[in-house]
Design an enzyme around this catalytic site. Sequence first.
Site, mmCIF file in Angstrom:
data_model
loop_
_atom_site.group_PDB
_atom_site.id
_atom_site.type_symbol
_atom_site.label_atom_id
_atom_site.label_comp_id
_atom_site.label_asym_id
_atom_site.label_seq_id
_atom_site.Cartn_x
_atom_site.Cartn_y
_atom_site.Cartn_z
ATOM 1 N N ALA A 176 -11.053 0.888 0.289
ATOM 2 C CA ALA A 176 -11.514 -0.312 -0.426
ATOM 3 C C ALA A 176 -10.465 -1.414 -0.422
ATOM 4 C CB ALA A 176 -11.899 0.059 -1.855
ATOM 5 N N ASP A 199 -8.105 -1.912 1.759
ATOM 6 C CA ASP A 199 -7.998 -2.442 3.117
ATOM 7 C C ASP A 199 -9.180 -3.360 3.431
ATOM 8 O OD1 ASP A 199 -5.755 -0.756 3.414
ATOM 9 O OD2 ASP A 199 -7.064 0.901 3.988
ATOM 10 N N ASN A 249 0.833 -1.202 0.000
ATOM 11 C CA ASN A 249 0.000 0.000 0.000
ATOM 12 C C ASN A 249 0.872 1.258 0.000
ATOM 13 O OD1 ASN A 249 -2.303 1.530 -0.037
ATOM 14 N ND2 ASN A 249 -2.933 1.044 2.048
ATOM 15 N N GLY A 302 -11.417 -5.859 -10.816
ATOM 16 C CA GLY A 302 -11.334 -6.992 -9.915
ATOM 17 C C GLY A 302 -9.909 -7.282 -9.486
ATOM 18 N N ARG A 357 -7.065 -4.682 -8.819
ATOM 19 C CA ARG A 357 -7.017 -3.861 -10.035
ATOM 20 C C ARG A 357 -8.233 -2.946 -10.140
ATOM 21 N NH1 ARG A 357 -6.619 -8.780 -14.197
ATOM 22 N NH2 ARG A 357 -8.601 -9.118 -13.129
#
Length: 324
Positions: free
Chosen positions: A253, A255, A162, A228, A224
């Site tokens: 989203a 996480d 992240n 998805g 992605r």
Amino acid sequence: MTVGGSGASAAGAVVVGEALVDVLPGGPRGTRELPGGSPANVALGLARLGRPVRFATRLGADRLGALVAGHLRASGVELLPGSTDDGTTSTATAVLDASGAATYTFDLEWRLTERAARAVADSPPAHLHTGSIAAALPPGGDTVADLVRAARAAATVSYDPNLRPALLGPPGAERDRVERLVAAADVVKASDEDLAWLYPGRDPEQVAAGWATGAGPALVVLTRGARGAVAFGRRARAEVAAPRVRVADTVGAGDAFTAGLLAGLLAAGLAGPAGAARPALAAAAGGPRLAGAVAAALEQAARVAALTCAREGADPPTAAELAG
């Protein structure tokens, strides 16, 4: 199929990492202050899905720190001792584009107090999750790396890079640190944006597949966005569709996806005490197909992320909402 909740395994998790306040300026309700931070969001998502979770973090003894702590505790997250100090609570100011995607400007300090680090070490988790700023920004990032190394003997480990480029050096300077944590993890979740930044000119799917066939994680999942996710085991590749929802924003989203995935793996005994869960995960993800509990956990992760996108801020669903 929902695989979180009480499930087959009662294994709990410890999440280590930053907690902060997302500042969302503008909009019909004016500026909003919402509890956030990637690891904090994962801990929140796990707790709402019925998993016992303890959280080691760093909050200030101020109004925003109390806001975050109350938010987490209200959903069942246990804050480990030492997670509050005398400083100020970090913030991330979000700017949303026309699609609801967020970029951030940070005002933060990341470190883990000795007391919080000791609380993790003295009560070893069944599973340890970390990532994002907590695993990257000194001085706290060094402490996190030490905790990961110590936890591996007894617990499975998950890691989400992240990446926040605004807080990092050039990609080449970050790769070694990221790759060391990938090698220490059993499960890695990363976004295509993470890997495109970290490996310029390379296909993110090829990078993720390479991580899964190395000596480290048994399962690597590449998210992605609206396209998805794609998951990789030692020999398998499986795509996971993103359920269609009306998107409010994408804050949290990724996480939420991580929390949904880990909740499913914990419930199935594919994450947890290392002696049993690590070989079980290797067997489940090592064949030519990602099926059974791994596939169910991936589907659950996609649904949890989609439901979070349908609401403002990092507001993941409960187990009841997921089942409804």
